[in-house]
Design a protein around this motif. Structure first.
Motif, short mmCIF file in Angstrom:
data_model
loop_
_atom_site.label_atom_id
_atom_site.label_comp_id
_atom_site.label_asym_id
_atom_site.label_seq_id
_atom_site.Cartn_x
_atom_site.Cartn_y
_atom_site.Cartn_z
N ALA A 1 -28.10 -9.74 36.57
CA ALA A 1 -28.36 -9.43 35.02
C ALA A 1 -29.54 -9.78 34.58
CB ALA A 1 -27.20 -8.85 34.51
N GLU A 2 -30.53 -10.71 34.44
CA GLU A 2 -31.09 -11.11 33.68
C GLU A 2 -32.25 -10.62 34.56
OE1 GLU A 2 -33.28 -12.96 31.43
OE2 GLU A 2 -31.46 -12.48 31.59
N VAL A 3 -32.12 -10.94 36.17
CA VAL A 3 -33.74 -9.92 36.65
C VAL A 3 -33.68 -8.36 36.45
CG1 VAL A 3 -34.40 -8.85 38.82
CG2 VAL A 3 -33.37 -11.62 38.49
N ALA A 4 -32.73 -7.40 35.90
CA ALA A 4 -33.01 -6.66 35.08
C ALA A 4 -33.46 -6.36 33.53
CB ALA A 4 -31.98 -5.80 35.43
N ARG A 5 -32.90 -7.63 33.60
CA ARG A 5 -33.25 -7.61 31.55
C ARG A 5 -34.92 -8.10 31.87
NH1 ARG A 5 -34.77 -11.08 27.36
NH2 ARG A 5 -35.53 -12.38 29.49
N THR A 6 -34.89 -8.11 32.81
CA THR A 6 -36.74 -9.50 32.66
C THR A 6 -37.90 -8.26 32.93
OG1 THR A 6 -36.08 -11.48 33.60
CG2 THR A 6 -38.65 -11.18 34.03
N ARG A 7 -37.47 -7.02 33.75
CA ARG A 7 -38.10 -6.19 34.60
C ARG A 7 -38.12 -5.06 33.13
NH1 ARG A 7 -34.82 -4.70 39.96
NH2 ARG A 7 -36.30 -6.61 41.41
#
Length: 318
Positions: free
Chosen positions: A196-202
């Motif tokens: 989920a953090e990857v999605a937030r970073t993008r």
């Protein structure tokens, strides 16, 4: 522009597979409920529209979750289902989009034609009122035709073997989720939260790359595509947080602003397309020009609203 770094810790007990599986089964059930309501709506346009909206929402949530948490699932299954759900959601959205766009433009023309703040062209007193009626008729012809074609495409899609295969796959998903046996056994904080953090970073990177609304010319649509991409990434991020059991109210508000941005930008494009119709009267072209400017102002306002939602909560202490 700062994007808040949310604490993704509200997902409760259970393994990564338990949490993701519960969310996907819930959305699959919502999809099947929307499908049943759509079949039962018959000729009731309002009920049919609500059911189609429910179908689209569930399809987007499933496909978004399969994108973010792909490694927790059987990847080939997830990729195939996600592709089909994106197709279905896009097909179902078109008819509603054309209808909403026409309503938006006709309402704006009505508002503008009665506004004392909108000047008529030199030597043409009352031209906006006259042109508005003709512009409304032109837009109604063009967008009603587009909506009719979209409606036919929707009916064709819903009767196709491709759609029935998607519905069957979602029906299976409602009771059984194809998970990767290793990743699914992992802890939520070790598996789902980093994904989920990857999605937030993008999303954060895309938001940071946007030009500030105050720096962009309000009539320049060149940056619309970047804003539409932020809208897509925000939706994926929102669904990831939703799957983790978190409060998504603020993300939903930001998404509403970007929905208004999309609607206004597409309405502006529709008015510009209508203005390029050969041999229209000058008063009609003028009314369409005023309408285009009005919708580009709506675009700018939506950008300001979104950016305000993402400002830091408070300035740092000095």
């Amino acid at each position: 522009m700062a994007l808040p770094n949310h604490d993704l810790t509200a997902c409760g007990e259970g393994s990564a597979g338990d949490v993701l599986g519960t969310y996907l089964r819930t959305q699959a059930t919502a999809f099947l409920r929307g499908l049943r309501l759509h079949e039962e709506s018959g000729a009731d346009a309002a009920e049919g529209s609500d059911a189609a909206r429910s179908l689209r929402g569930a399809a987007r949530r499933i496909s978004g979750s399969l994108t973010t948490f792909r490694v927790v699932t059987e990847s080939s299954w997830a990729d195939g289902l996600r592709t089909e759900l994106v197709w279905l959601s896009s097909t179902l959205a078109d008819e509603h989009a054309y209808a909403a766009r026409l309503t938006r433009l006709l309402d704006a023309l009505h508002r503008l034609s009665g506004s004392p703040e909108v000047p008529a062209p030199r030597g043409a007193s009352g031209a906006l009122t006259v042109g508005s009626a003709r512009a409304a008729a032109l837009l109604e012809r063009q967008l009603t035709l587009a909506r009719t074609r979209a409606h036919s495409a929707t009916l064709q899609a819903l009767g196709s073997s491709r759609f029935h295969a998607v519905a069957d796959a979602v029906a299976v998903l409602a009771s059984e989720v194809a998970l990767d046996p290793v990743a699914a056994r992992g802890r939520v904080d070790e598996v789902l939260i980093p994904l989920a953090e990857v999605a937030r970073t993008r999303l954060a990177a895309a938001v940071s790359a946007l030009p500030h609304a105050a720096e962009a010319h309000p009539y320049n649509p060149d940056h619309d595509g970047s804003w539409h991409e932020v809208r897509r990434l925000l939706r994926v991020h929102r669904y990831a947080r939703e799957a983790l059991g978190e409060d998504v109210a603020r993300l939903a508000a930001a998404g509403d602003a970007l929905d208004r941005h999309r609607d206004a930008s597409e309405a502006a494009a529709a008015s510009a397309t209508a203005a390029r119709t050969p041999r229209i009267a000058p008063a009609t072209a003028y009314a369409l020009g005023v309408l285009h400017a009005d919708q580009r102002h709506e675009v700018e306002a939506a950008r300001f609203t979104f950016q305000d939602l993402w400002q830091p909560a408070a300035a740092p202490a000095v």
